[in-house]
Design an enzyme around this catalytic site. Structure first.
Site, PDB file in Angstrom:
ATOM      1  N   ASP A 296       0.712  -1.105   0.019  1.00 15.68           N
ATOM      2  CA  ASP A 296      -0.013  -0.157   0.058  1.00 15.68           C
ATOM      3  C   ASP A 296       0.827   1.227  -0.011  1.00 15.68           C
ATOM      4  O   ASP A 296       1.769   1.384   0.888  1.00 15.68           O
ATOM      5  CB  ASP A 296      -0.986   0.113   1.267  1.00 15.68           C
ATOM      6  CG  ASP A 296      -1.737   1.293   1.251  1.00 15.68           C
ATOM      7  OD1 ASP A 296      -2.891   1.351   0.515  1.00 15.68           O
ATOM      8  OD2 ASP A 296      -1.588   2.007   2.304  1.00 15.68           O
ATOM      9  N   GLU A 338       0.984  -0.772  -5.228  1.00 15.03           N
ATOM     10  CA  GLU A 338      -0.005   0.101  -5.138  1.00 15.03           C
ATOM     11  C   GLU A 338       0.517   1.315  -5.144  1.00 15.03           C
ATOM     12  O   GLU A 338       0.974   2.143  -4.581  1.00 15.03           O
ATOM     13  CB  GLU A 338      -0.954  -0.049  -4.017  1.00 15.03           C
ATOM     14  CG  GLU A 338      -2.287   0.584  -4.221  1.00 15.03           C
ATOM     15  CD  GLU A 338      -2.465   2.127  -3.610  1.00 15.03           C
ATOM     16  OE1 GLU A 338      -3.312   2.814  -4.173  1.00 15.03           O
ATOM     17  OE2 GLU A 338      -1.654   2.503  -2.818  1.00 15.03           O
TER      18      GLU A 338
HETATM   19  C1  OTU Z   1      -4.099   3.930  -0.429  1.00 17.49           C
HETATM   20  O1  OTU Z   1      -4.266   4.753  -1.388  1.00 17.49           O
HETATM   21  C2  OTU Z   1      -5.347   2.897  -0.100  1.00 17.49           C
HETATM   22  O2  OTU Z   1      -5.876   2.299  -1.226  1.00 17.49           O
HETATM   23  C3  OTU Z   1      -6.349   3.932   0.513  1.00 17.49           C
HETATM   24  O3  OTU Z   1      -7.580   3.236   0.554  1.00 17.49           O
HETATM   25  C4  OTU Z   1      -5.616   4.341   1.670  1.00 17.49           C
HETATM   26  O4  OTU Z   1      -6.762   5.465   2.354  1.00 17.49           O
HETATM   27  C5  OTU Z   1      -4.406   5.110   1.542  1.00 17.49           C
HETATM   28  O5  OTU Z   1      -3.808   4.224   0.898  1.00 17.49           O
HETATM   29  C6  OTU Z   1      -3.851   5.243   3.037  1.00 17.49           C
HETATM   30  O6  OTU Z   1      -3.399   3.642   3.572  1.00 17.49           O
HETATM   31  O7  OTU Z   1      -3.744   8.214  -2.065  1.00 17.49           O
HETATM   32  O8  OTU Z   1      -6.421   8.227  -2.349  1.00 17.49           O
HETATM   33  O9  OTU Z   1      -0.016   6.307  -5.068  1.00 17.49           O
HETATM   34  O10 OTU Z   1      -2.841   6.687  -4.320  1.00 17.49           O
HETATM   35  O11 OTU Z   1      -1.478   5.047  -1.900  1.00 17.49           O
HETATM   36  C7  OTU Z   1      -5.841   6.956  -1.822  1.00 17.49           C
HETATM   37  C8  OTU Z   1      -0.750   5.660  -4.087  1.00 17.49           C
HETATM   38  C9  OTU Z   1      -4.437   7.033  -2.024  1.00 17.49           C
HETATM   39  C10 OTU Z   1      -2.036   6.305  -3.433  1.00 17.49           C
HETATM   40  C11 OTU Z   1      -2.739   5.395  -2.425  1.00 17.49           C
HETATM   41  C12 OTU Z   1      -3.732   5.754  -1.670  1.00 17.49           C
END
Ligand code: OTU
Length: 665
Positions: A296, A338
């Protein structure tokens, strides 16, 4: 792009460190695992040593920490994890060493779900594997399931204990049992690993807050606003609306770096103890039977003043080193990045630097996702063709994951350059997409909601379920059967691209039944501030009971997707790892691309982003086809004649040549 290739001096030092380690490793490994497996482990260490020691040297070697000492410590943990690895998982490792492209196979189809929303808990999920099998699913991604903080925990992305499953979902033993059940069926399990931050209530954070210097240095905590102000000059905000800024003042502690919500404290990965602690988590999850770790928020791991603190070169060194260590302990385990970032940065997570370096095996193709929604709104695939055509290929040993929806919002990641090259004004186009999917653009069929409007940048991201964004919610509310059929056709057409463009397709829970936005999303006070819960509905098993009734919306979508998975599995050309070659189909409303495999017929996928029927000339959309063209998959009404391929409104087809070159000659 910085060159990550190790210098000759690094190579020499790494070799010396390896040579010093090997005798001890061999003794321990052969002693515990026997001569065959033990020697295999030694071979893996030799194979990966440069991808481990090069990055470690760059990241963590200081006057006090030598490469030999650090490598000895980390490799020691890895060897123990390899020795503790259950026999069944070691057998799976062997299979995957023989077949390293296991995750690229055409039979791979993913399903993404919250364990609780899908089936109550982990043992509930085990009861639903037949349902997944009906859909042709072979890869199950369960949303965050490690123990989170109480109350709002960002859907599980605020972890308090990396060694425990959320007690509401079950135990580690339940997770192991689920993994074993999946493996028995030839399915694999993907689990989230939140690397960038812990919950503010994690024991490390509590110790830091209590003043323990060792744990204070796990995080980035500043006494006053001087440093935060300096960083914030160049930092974008992820949640500008609900969690503005990137720092949180904690009474008696200081200013804590919190990229996301105030209760998610960013870890300081420049501290080798953070690396070592997370390595333990990775190894433990691997030994519990997890096949794929979704890393993540990977881009955020390294911070540097004067930058946006994303995609720093050190992030790639961290991922490479972790990958190498896991490759030694558990060679069957893959990493999924991700990284929802611009395309040039994105491919780097698959190891595509100046030279290839193994890093993550999988990464989300967010460009494809965004471009599908853009094409659906404009009824024009020019931007998709331009932008996808410019993307660098995924390295051949890796794969994209392709998807239409996930648990997050959709951000309009359309580059200015690609927009201009397609005749679009970038800012105006992004604004149009937000208006369209929020349902406020005149004539829009979509029913989404704006997430995190940022007046400073003009960004307005979008929440909403695939079906609602495709027009189903509005059509049903209006009792309009023609529009209902159109919405269903759009949803299946969009998924036909997800299932055929190169990668592992991910089906997002509920989309197989065309579930609409959850009207009760804000009922839980812990969710009320985050409209992403709009598209995180509980599974509707009553609707699922109608899944084979093709007279219903859910039956049409479910059987359509099951058919797609079935056909996909039989087409070698749909294996991941090879690039989709975009076609100029002769009609901008029709997206087309060729997929190839040396051992099978080539396949052309066509998708009509059009309110009306379209005919595309064969010589354009089936270039080089000399044999008979046969649609292995087609929406109702597709017809191929001598001159054209006829697609109905929002239609799709996968076309192969029935006789190949060899039989003709
Ligand atoms: C991720 O997303 C998860 O998918 C989210 O559900 C979480 O809220 C977040 O991390 C925190 O743990 O910015 O708008 O480039 O886009 O990590 C979601 C990566 C996010 C980011 C992503 C993030």
């Amino acid at each position: 792009m910085p060159d990550q290739t190790p210098s000759p001096e690094t190579r020499t030092r790494a070799r010396a460190v390896l040579d010093a380690l090997l005798p001890g490793v061999r003794d321990r490994a052969v002693d515990a695992l026997g001569p065959v497996e033990g020697e295999g482990l030694v071979a893996r260490l030799e194979h990966h040593h440069l991808d481990l020691l090069g990055p470690l040297e760059g990241l963590y070697v200081t006057d006090d920490v030598t490469l030999a000492a650090l490598a000895g410590r980390l490799v020691g943990r890895v060897i123990e994890a390899a020795i503790d690895r259950p026999v069944a998982l070691r057998a799976l490792d062997r299979r995957r060493e023989v077949d390293p492209g296991w995750f690229q196979r055409a039979r791979m189809v993913g399903y993404v779900a919250y364990a609780d929303r899908f089936a109550g808990d982990l043992s509930g999920v085990r009861q639903r594997l037949d349902y997944l099998a009906e859909l042709g699913v072979t890869y199950l991604h369960l949303m965050p399931l490690l123990a989170p903080r109480e109350g709002d925990n960002d859907g599980g992305y605020a972890v308090v204990d990396y060694d425990a499953v959320d007690p509401r979902l079950g135990t580690m033993a339940d997770l192991e049992q689920l993994a074993a059940d999946l493996h028995d069926r030839g399915m694999s399990l993907c689990v989230d690993l939140v690397l960038n931050h812990t919950a503010a209530e994690h024991p490390w954070a509590l110790s830091a807050a209590a003043g323990d210097p060792a744990y204070r240095s796990f995080y980035r905590i500043f006494p006053d606003r001087t440093e935060p102000d300096r960083y914030e000059r160049t930092l974008p905000e992820v949640f500008p609306d609900t969690a503005p800024g990137s720092f949180t003042h904690v009474e008696g502690v200081g200013w804590v770096w919190t990229t996301f919500n105030s209760f998610q404290w960013d870890l300081d990965w420049s501290n080798v103890e953070v690396f070592a602690a997370m390595l333990d988590t990775v190894l433990a999850l691997a030994d519990h039977g997890v096949d794929v770790l979704r890393l993540d928020a990977a881009p955020f791991l390294w911070k540097r003043a004067g930058t946006d603190c994303q995609n720093r070169p050190e992030v790639h060194l961290i991922l490479r080193a972790l990958r190498a260590l896991v490759g030694v302990a558990a060679p069957g385990v893959a990493f999924k990045a991700e990284a929802i970032v611009a395309p040039q940065q994105l491919v780097q997570y698959l190891g595509a630097h100046e030279r290839f370096h193994p890093e993550c095996d999988l990464a989300y193709n967010n460009q494809l996702m965004v471009l599908l929604w853009s094409s659906l709104a404009t009824r024009d695939t020019t931007l998709a063709r331009v932008a996808l055509g410019r993307m660098r290929s995924a390295p051949t040993s890796t794969a994209w994951v392709t998807y239409l929806r996930c648990h997050d919002d959709i951000g309009w990641a359309v580059s200015d350059e690609d927009a201009w090259a397609s005749g679009l004004d970038p800012a105006a186009h992004r604004a149009f997409l937000s208006d369209f999917y929020a349902g406020v653009h005149p004539g829009s069929f979509a029913r989404g909601a704006v997430f995190q409007a940022n007046p400073r940048t003009g960004d307005r991201r979008i929440s909403g379920s695939a079906a609602s964004l495709c027009g189903l919610e509005a059509a049903l509310a209006a009792g309009d059967t023609v529009q209902t059929d159109a919405a269903v056709a759009r949803l299946l057409m969009m998924y036909s691209v997800v299932y055929s463009y190169s990668g592992i397709p991910l089906l997002y829970m509920g989309d197989e039944l065309a579930l609409r936005n959850d009207p009760r999303w804000a009922d839980d006070p812990a969710h009320a501030g985050d409209n992403r819960w709009l598209h995180r509905p509980p599974m509707d098993w009553a609707t699922a009971d109608r899944r084979t009734d093709v007279g219903t919306v859910e039956g049409t979508v479910f059987t359509g997707l099951a058919e797609m998975a079935r056909v996909r599995a039989g087409q070698l050309a749909l294996r991941a790892g090879d690039r989709a070659e975009l076609l100029d189909t002769g009609d901008d409303r029709v997206l087309g691309y060729v997929r190839r495999h040396p051992r099978g017929p080539r396949l052309v996928a066509l998708a009509a982003f059009s309110d009306d029927a379209v005919a595309v000339p064969r010589h354009r959309c089936l270039p080089g086809f000399v044999g008979d063209a046969h649609a292995v998959l087609a929406s109702p009404g597709v017809r191929i004649d001598d001159h054209d391929v006829h697609l109905p409104a929002w239609g799709y087809a996968w076309v192969v040549e029935t006789s190949d070159g060899l039989t003709r000659r």
